[in-house]
Scaffold this motif. Structure first.
Motif: not given
Length: 448
Positions: A300-316
């Protein structure tokens, strides 16, 4: 100063801070002092005017600066007291800010991601075990044999034959269409598997310095060069050198020449051992990845949306660099693909979320199972890494120090240790024996 902090269930925390009037006035004083260096007051050099005069001239114009000074100081004082730490400086909203009555500010900030692990021993995976055939060994030996090819220059007048190596000058064009920079020189190995089907029949029988023009039509489906598929191309080829290619016979002498093996059987045994090790390591890594995938499903994960958004840009951005594409915005990239930005962003977002999940999962496993790495294990890690790169360990360590990458490598070796622990801890069914062809499909992601 008084504060209240309330943890939410989405990896955020609501923070409220109340300041006294004295704290507000102190913040104003600091703001006036900072502004005094820049403000121009008649009769005084910059920074020399009395503070009360600066205050009279600037009035409430420094309110934003005063509020920032007060909030920054508050977060420095509060950080150690907060049970749930912010992962970045909160963005506060000032509700009140008055020299006589005090101030009140509030913010909702992101906290560290959280994960609840399942019991690792309840996770089940199906490892794969490589089965090396005699044909696999023969294929490897034939690869070595090709690398030991001997090329002898043919005499003038001798024709091109099926296994020859050619040096050629050539140019090409499409009917009614000239290509810029279409004059080329290069080598062409007759019989090579990557040659377009049927192309080399046009070269058979040619002789040194002979020039030949012919039209070759590519297959309608040609993955090696999709832009050529189905096209009829006119080639003009001049043969400038012809080499007869001979290969050493695969026998005891061949084995001795390769690595000093006493005989062919010894070389075969070594080759089999190397294949088992190479495929075995790769399949173990794949099985470990399978274990993490199963653990993620059961966690079970609880991850801030902002962290996923930042990582999305990094992955891209990493994706664009990896494929040598100019780093642009994700929206521009979506336009180039002719797709909706939402669709493209979602694909990168899923990869980003998976990366974050895997990272915090490993950290959690290390914490829960008290996995640490010693200096001796770090040294062993450098030895292993250097061996894989074919360089001395000291050379690698000097380069790591030069790049200031010690922390990166220490974390890498720690995560390697965590991977080994996870693979040992999960339940493994009896290994399934597979061929090298099956293993290559699995490892390339092409398995059905």
């Amino acid at each position: 100063m008084e504060f209240t902090a309330k943890k939410n269930n989405n990896a955020t925390c609501d923070l409220s801070i109340q300041f006294s009037a004295e704290e507000v006035r102190t913040a104003y004083s600091k703001a006036y002092k900072n502004a005094a260096e820049k403000v121009k007051i008649p009769g005084f050099r910059p920074g020399k005017a009395p503070l009360n005069m600066v205050e009279k001239v600037l009035g409430d114009s420094v309110m934003d600066d005063a509020a920032n000074i007060m909030l920054n100081q508050a977060m420095a004082d509060l950080f150690d007291k907060l049970e749930h730490k912010p992962i970045r400086l909160p963005q506060f909203q000032m509700e009140t800010f008055d020299k006589n009555t005090g101030a009140k500010a509030k913010a909702t900030y992101d906290t560290k991601p959280e994960v609840t692990l399942p019991k690792l021993k309840k996770i089940k995976i199906q490892p794969k075990e490589i089965k090396i055939s005699e044909a696999d060994i023969q294929k490897e030996l034939e690869g070595i044999q090709k690398n030991m090819a001997r090329n002898s220059l043919k005499e003038e007048g001798e024709p091109v034959e099926a296994a020859d190596l050619l040096e050629i000058n050539y140019k090409f064009k499409e009917t009614g269409k000239e290509y810029p920079d279409a004059n080329q020189t290069g080598k062409f190995q007759m019989g090579a598997t990557q040659n377009p089907p049927g192309f080399e029949t046009n070269l058979l029988g040619m002789k040194l310095n002979e020039t030949k023009e012919f039209t070759f039509t590519y297959p309608d489906v040609y993955p090696a060069s999709p832009e050529s598929a189905g096209k009829a191309i006119i080639y003009t080829v001049t043969v400038t050198a012809i080499y007869k290619v001979t290969y050493p016979e695969i026998n005891d002498d061949f084995a001795s020449e390769v690595d000093g093996s006493a005989n062919l059987q010894e070389l075969k045994d070594k080759t089999k051992k190397q294949l088992v090790e190479i495929f075995g390591n790769a399949l173990t890594k794949r099985a470990t990845d399978d274990a993490y995938n199963e653990i993620i499903k059961e966690s079970k994960f609880i991850i801030p949306d902002s962290l996923i958004e930042e990582e999305t840009e990094t992955v891209f951005k990493n994706f664009m660099r990896e494929f040598g594409l100019p780093v642009t915005s994700l929206s521009d990239y979506a336009k180039r693909l002719g797709k909706e930005e939402k669709e493209v962003r979602e694909s990168f977002s899923k990869a980003a979320e998976k990366r974050i999940q895997t990272y915090i999962l490993k950290q959690k496993i290390a914490d829960d199972y008290k996995i640490v790495i010693s200096d001796e294990e770090v040294e062993a890690g450098y030895e292993k890494e250097a061996s894989a790169q074919g360089i001395p360990a000291e050379t690698l360590k000097k380069e790591v120090q030069k790049q200031k990458a010690e922390t990166y490598y220490r974390d890498k070796f720690l995560f390697d240790k965590i991977d080994e622990f996870v693979y040992a801890e999960v339940e493994k069914k009896s290994p399934k024996a597979i061929s090298t062809e099956e293993a290559e499909k699995i490892l390339s992601g092409k398995e059905e």
